[in-house]
Motif scaffolding. Sequence first.
Motif, short mmCIF file in Angstrom:
data_model
loop_
_atom_site.label_atom_id
_atom_site.label_comp_id
_atom_site.label_asym_id
_atom_site.label_seq_id
_atom_site.Cartn_x
_atom_site.Cartn_y
_atom_site.Cartn_z
N ASN A 34 0.83 -1.21 0.00
CA ASN A 34 0.00 0.00 0.00
C ASN A 34 0.86 1.25 0.00
O ASN A 34 0.68 2.16 -0.82
N SER A 70 1.48 3.79 -3.21
CA SER A 70 1.00 5.16 -3.05
C SER A 70 2.12 6.17 -3.23
O SER A 70 1.91 7.26 -3.79
N SER A 88 2.58 6.56 -6.96
CA SER A 88 1.41 7.19 -7.56
C SER A 88 1.31 8.67 -7.20
O SER A 88 0.80 9.48 -7.99
N GLY A 107 -0.67 5.68 -11.22
CA GLY A 107 -1.21 4.42 -10.73
C GLY A 107 -0.61 3.21 -11.42
O GLY A 107 -0.39 2.17 -10.79
N THR A 151 1.39 0.16 -9.64
CA THR A 151 0.96 -1.24 -9.82
C THR A 151 2.11 -2.11 -10.32
O THR A 151 2.26 -3.26 -9.89
N VAL A 198 -5.49 -7.13 -7.74
CA VAL A 198 -5.69 -5.74 -8.16
C VAL A 198 -7.17 -5.49 -8.47
O VAL A 198 -7.75 -4.48 -8.05
N SER A 227 -9.33 -5.72 -5.01
CA SER A 227 -9.05 -4.65 -4.04
C SER A 227 -9.43 -3.29 -4.61
O SER A 227 -10.05 -2.46 -3.91
N LYS A 228 -9.09 -3.01 -5.87
CA LYS A 228 -9.44 -1.73 -6.47
C LYS A 228 -10.95 -1.60 -6.68
O LYS A 228 -11.52 -0.52 -6.49
N ASP A 283 -12.68 -0.83 -3.41
CA ASP A 283 -12.46 0.58 -3.10
C ASP A 283 -13.35 1.45 -3.98
O ASP A 283 -13.95 2.43 -3.51
N LEU A 284 -13.45 1.11 -5.26
CA LEU A 284 -14.29 1.86 -6.19
C LEU A 284 -15.75 1.80 -5.77
O LEU A 284 -16.46 2.82 -5.80
N LEU A 301 -10.38 9.48 -7.49
CA LEU A 301 -10.46 8.67 -8.71
C LEU A 301 -9.95 9.46 -9.91
O LEU A 301 -9.52 8.87 -10.91
#
Length: 322
Positions: A85, A89, A92, A99, A103, A124, A127-128, A131-132, A263
């Motif tokens: 994480n 981050s 990113s 991003g 990744t 990916v 988890s993404k 979150d979305l 986003l």
Amino acid sequence: MDGTVSARGRRTALLLVAVGLVVWSAMHLSALGASWSQAWRMIAHLGWRWPLLLGAVWLLGLVVHTFVLTASLPGLTHRRALTLNLSGSAVSNVLPLGGVAGTALNLGMVRGWGHTGLEFARFVVVSKAWDLVAKLVMPLVAVAVLLLADADPGSLWLVCATASAVVGALVVAALLGRSLLLLRLVTLAERLLRRRGWTAATAALLDGTDRLVRRRWAELSWGMAGYWLLQGALLWLCLEAIHVHLPFPVLLAGLVVERLLTLAAITPGGAGLVEAGTIAVFIALGTDPTAALAGVLLYRAFVFVAEIPVGGLATALWLLAR
């Protein structure tokens, strides 16, 4: 070659538009009565106890979020999930549209720990996507809370929040193996935008995720809920630190907008766009402009700025461990 140049040109133009919007927003804040110098003084005059408390809540939120990551990749430990994480981050948050680079770094880490590329792809996606879903569903929750508090967010916000929640529900259904409607929408977008391969790529990404989500939905859900709760607590404490006391509906609206705007990571980590949008919502709901500016800047100092050096350190430790 021409396609690559064209894509780079579009990305550059998009970045320039985003930067221009950020500059305009900063100037407009001053016109609304926000004082940048006063906001910085409010932050600078905090005692040493506040940064320690805020840092502890921020770090606890990241720890709780590791439950989402470990549920998305069976065999992943919480320590390694935290490293993933933070390192992702950090990359990113320093690169425009970073991003993908984050990744790629995470893929190298996961392969080094013995996981396959397919396992990482599902990790990916799940988890993404989880979150979305949270970011798409929470706007409707915020609008409902505002309505219950006799604050009218406007019909446009209600329509947008409802549409966002519907998309979130479609994503959840697709993750659980019911992806037909979502794939039809992707196909429609593919035809309208004259693209190829979107439907096939989406179907390939969703392949096998239903079994994982059905087994781990509880860990995914409470891990994400706990993370949002601690993010909200951090935002509340940042505002309390500068003596701004907001009603819960206003605080929730600001948090939801901040999370949703992440986003739009056109600039690194959405920097500038996220702050401008969140401050605008607070001001629209009656918050003092300077106080809103100071509180959001303090909050973003932890959820965005602090992740860069801490994530860089985590990446360096991983490299040394290899």
